[in-house]
Scaffold this motif. Structure first.
Motif, PDB file in Angstrom:
ATOM      1  N   TYR A  33     -25.747   6.815 -22.054  1.00 41.58           N
ATOM      2  CA  TYR A  33     -24.794   7.772 -21.389  1.00 41.58           C
ATOM      3  C   TYR A  33     -25.692   9.138 -21.310  1.00 41.58           C
ATOM      4  O   TYR A  33     -26.191   9.667 -22.428  1.00 41.58           O
ATOM      5  CB  TYR A  33     -23.374   8.197 -21.816  1.00 41.58           C
ATOM      6  CG  TYR A  33     -22.218   9.142 -21.146  1.00 41.58           C
ATOM      7  CD1 TYR A  33     -22.104   9.162 -20.684  1.00 41.58           C
ATOM      8  CD2 TYR A  33     -22.386  10.659 -21.911  1.00 41.58           C
ATOM      9  CE1 TYR A  33     -21.270   9.897 -19.321  1.00 41.58           C
ATOM     10  CE2 TYR A  33     -21.774  11.807 -21.440  1.00 41.58           C
ATOM     11  CZ  TYR A  33     -21.368  11.115 -20.433  1.00 41.58           C
ATOM     12  OH  TYR A  33     -20.888  12.737 -20.181  1.00 41.58           O
ATOM     13  N   ILE A  34     -25.703   9.676 -19.832  1.00 35.54           N
ATOM     14  CA  ILE A  34     -26.687  10.725 -19.944  1.00 35.54           C
ATOM     15  C   ILE A  34     -25.837  11.985 -19.497  1.00 35.54           C
ATOM     16  O   ILE A  34     -23.950  12.051 -18.785  1.00 35.54           O
ATOM     17  CB  ILE A  34     -27.766  10.696 -18.706  1.00 35.54           C
ATOM     18  CG1 ILE A  34     -28.361   9.885 -18.653  1.00 35.54           C
ATOM     19  CG2 ILE A  34     -27.870  11.833 -18.527  1.00 35.54           C
ATOM     20  CD1 ILE A  34     -28.798   8.678 -17.805  1.00 35.54           C
TER      21      ILE A  34
ATOM     22  N   LYS B 144     -32.005   5.867 -12.975  1.00 36.36           N
ATOM     23  CA  LYS B 144     -30.553   4.636 -13.292  1.00 36.36           C
ATOM     24  C   LYS B 144     -31.668   3.495 -13.353  1.00 36.36           C
ATOM     25  O   LYS B 144     -31.690   2.380 -12.885  1.00 36.36           O
ATOM     26  CB  LYS B 144     -30.316   3.923 -11.179  1.00 36.36           C
ATOM     27  CG  LYS B 144     -30.124   4.858 -11.453  1.00 36.36           C
ATOM     28  CD  LYS B 144     -29.842   4.510  -9.278  1.00 36.36           C
ATOM     29  CE  LYS B 144     -29.252   6.103  -8.696  1.00 36.36           C
ATOM     30  NZ  LYS B 144     -26.829   5.793  -8.861  1.00 36.36           N
TER      31      LYS B 144
ATOM     32  N   LYS C 149     -30.563  11.012 -14.655  1.00 39.25           N
ATOM     33  CA  LYS C 149     -29.693   9.824 -13.772  1.00 39.25           C
ATOM     34  C   LYS C 149     -30.772   8.744 -12.649  1.00 39.25           C
ATOM     35  O   LYS C 149     -29.625   7.609 -12.107  1.00 39.25           O
ATOM     36  CB  LYS C 149     -28.326  10.531 -13.997  1.00 39.25           C
ATOM     37  CG  LYS C 149     -27.373  10.471 -14.857  1.00 39.25           C
ATOM     38  CD  LYS C 149     -26.030  11.507 -14.387  1.00 39.25           C
ATOM     39  CE  LYS C 149     -25.385  11.433 -15.816  1.00 39.25           C
ATOM     40  NZ  LYS C 149     -23.843  12.029 -15.813  1.00 39.25           N
ATOM     41  N   SER C 150     -30.907   9.969 -11.531  1.00 39.39           N
ATOM     42  CA  SER C 150     -31.102   8.805 -10.697  1.00 39.39           C
ATOM     43  C   SER C 150     -32.718   8.285 -10.513  1.00 39.39           C
ATOM     44  O   SER C 150     -32.546   7.532  -9.935  1.00 39.39           O
ATOM     45  CB  SER C 150     -32.337  10.521  -9.943  1.00 39.39           C
ATOM     46  OG  SER C 150     -33.678  11.031 -10.264  1.00 39.39           O
TER      47      SER C 150
ATOM     48  N   GLU D 219     -30.428  16.426 -16.588  1.00 40.00           N
ATOM     49  CA  GLU D 219     -29.759  15.381 -16.595  1.00 40.00           C
ATOM     50  C   GLU D 219     -29.304  15.196 -15.246  1.00 40.00           C
ATOM     51  O   GLU D 219     -29.612  13.242 -15.630  1.00 40.00           O
ATOM     52  CB  GLU D 219     -27.901  15.914 -17.225  1.00 40.00           C
ATOM     53  CG  GLU D 219     -26.800  14.974 -16.435  1.00 40.00           C
ATOM     54  CD  GLU D 219     -25.383  15.409 -16.915  1.00 40.00           C
ATOM     55  OE1 GLU D 219     -24.519  14.552 -16.771  1.00 40.00           O
ATOM     56  OE2 GLU D 219     -25.106  16.514 -16.553  1.00 40.00           O
ATOM     57  N   ARG D 220     -29.837  15.222 -14.252  1.00 42.48           N
ATOM     58  CA  ARG D 220     -29.568  15.014 -13.363  1.00 42.48           C
ATOM     59  C   ARG D 220     -30.920  13.985 -12.289  1.00 42.48           C
ATOM     60  O   ARG D 220     -30.951  12.812 -11.806  1.00 42.48           O
ATOM     61  CB  ARG D 220     -29.561  15.537 -12.118  1.00 42.48           C
ATOM     62  CG  ARG D 220     -27.972  16.474 -11.566  1.00 42.48           C
ATOM     63  CD  ARG D 220     -27.553  17.590 -10.858  1.00 42.48           C
ATOM     64  NE  ARG D 220     -25.882  17.937 -10.675  1.00 42.48           N
ATOM     65  CZ  ARG D 220     -25.934  19.211 -10.201  1.00 42.48           C
ATOM     66  NH1 ARG D 220     -26.564  19.589  -9.709  1.00 42.48           N
ATOM     67  NH2 ARG D 220     -24.321  19.555 -10.065  1.00 42.48           N
TER      68      ARG D 220
END
Length: 99
Positions: free
Chosen positions: A17-18, A74, A71-72, A67-68
């Motif tokens: 989890y980020i 993946k 998450k990008s 964070e983004r």
């Protein structure tokens, strides 16, 4: 106020989890494990979240950009590589800084 981007790991589900926060990170992790963020949140599926990796950011906006970016990607392989290679951590940290 300190701001962080953090990655939690659940051994039970072998998931990451980020997240980002600008408050007490230890309390934030306790809240994830206690299900404070609701039964439909990603972290509510288990209560064995532990801190895998933490970035101390310049400010909250930087923490969100980082964070983004993570998450990008993946990719759990990418996240594991972040933990292994300092140069990769430095690169993504600097890429997400304000100019």
């Amino acid at each position: 106020m300190p701001s962080h981007t953090y990655i939690l790991h659940s051994a039970k589900h072998d998931k990451f989890y980020i997240g980002a926060c600008h408050k007490d990170l230890d309390q934030r992790i306790e809240n994830h494990n206690a299900g404070v963020y609701g039964s439909k949140s990603f972290t509510s599926n288990t209560n064995d979240w532990v801190l895998f990796l933490k970035f101390d950011c310049d400010d909250y906006a930087h923490a969100i950009r980082l964070e983004r970016k993570i998450k990008s990607m993946k990719s759990s392989v990418y996240i594991r590589n972040l933990n292994t290679y300092a140069e990769l951590r430095d690169k993504i940290f600097n890429e997400t800084r304000s100019t």
